[in-house]
Design a protein around this motif. Structure first.
Motif, PDB file in Angstrom:
ATOM      1  N   ARG A   3      -4.339   4.658   2.340  1.00  0.00           N
ATOM      2  CA  ARG A   3      -4.180   3.480   3.198  1.00  0.00           C
ATOM      3  C   ARG A   3      -3.104   3.688   4.264  1.00  0.00           C
ATOM      4  O   ARG A   3      -2.808   2.785   5.035  1.00  0.00           O
ATOM      5  N   ASN A  56      -7.079   2.439   9.353  1.00  0.00           N
ATOM      6  CA  ASN A  56      -8.034   2.189   8.279  1.00  0.00           C
ATOM      7  C   ASN A  56      -9.298   1.453   8.693  1.00  0.00           C
ATOM      8  O   ASN A  56     -10.323   1.580   8.032  1.00  0.00           O
ATOM      9  N   ASP A  61       0.814  -1.222   0.000  1.00  0.00           N
ATOM     10  CA  ASP A  61       0.000   0.000   0.000  1.00  0.00           C
ATOM     11  C   ASP A  61       0.847   1.272   0.000  1.00  0.00           C
ATOM     12  O   ASP A  61       0.315   2.370   0.163  1.00  0.00           O
TER      13      ASP A  61
END
Length: 153
Positions: free
Chosen positions: A89, A114, A83
């Motif tokens: 993210r 998240n 990510d």
């Protein structure tokens, strides 16, 4: 839960701000109490990696140094390597180090998590890691077992 998720952990350590800073940023020291080496030059804008100590060279967490004010404050982004190119993210970790006489208050704020799974991981992980850091600084050795491996009741 609505809105961004965060976790704050505070601990007090019989130490100096410089020793706490070094324990957070020195790759050899982090390897002793965290099971990973935190690798970076710790300059704002630089990449940092949380690299396994098993010799594989695998980084389980990567990020960017947002702010670095030795020995008072370190701010980094955190993400899974896959990510790294997805800022949506990334979470953010702030280490605030404040002296008070012969002790230091270390406040770790992990924000922009998240989901509830990441919040659960932070809520379990930070107390274990920081307890091990505290033991290493105050006694010269980490806890006799890796505290993050302790089973839940």
């Amino acid at each position: 839960m609505t809105g961004p998720l965060s976790h704050v952990y505070v601990t007090y350590i019989g130490s100096t701000p410089e020793a706490v800073w070094d324990a957070l940023t020195d790759a050899d020291l982090t390897a002793v109490y965290w099971g990973h080496s935190n690798v970076s030059d710790w300059r704002p804008g630089s990449r940092w990696e949380h690299v396994r100590t098993d010799g594989s060279g695998v980084a389980d967490v990567v990020g960017t140094v947002v702010a670095s004010d030795r020995p008072a404050r370190l701010v980094t982004t955190w993400s899974a390597p896959e990510d790294a190119a997805r800022p949506d993210r990334h979470s953010r970790v702030t280490f605030d180090i404040r002296p008070h006489g012969d002790i230091v208050r270390l406040t770790v704020t992990h924000e922009d998590l998240n989901d509830v799974g990441e919040l659960d991981g932070a809520s379990r992980g930070w107390p274990a890691v920081l307890s091990n850091l505290k033991s290493l600084i105050e006694t010269g050795r980490p806890l006799p077992q890796e505290p993050w491996l302790m089973p839940d009741p």
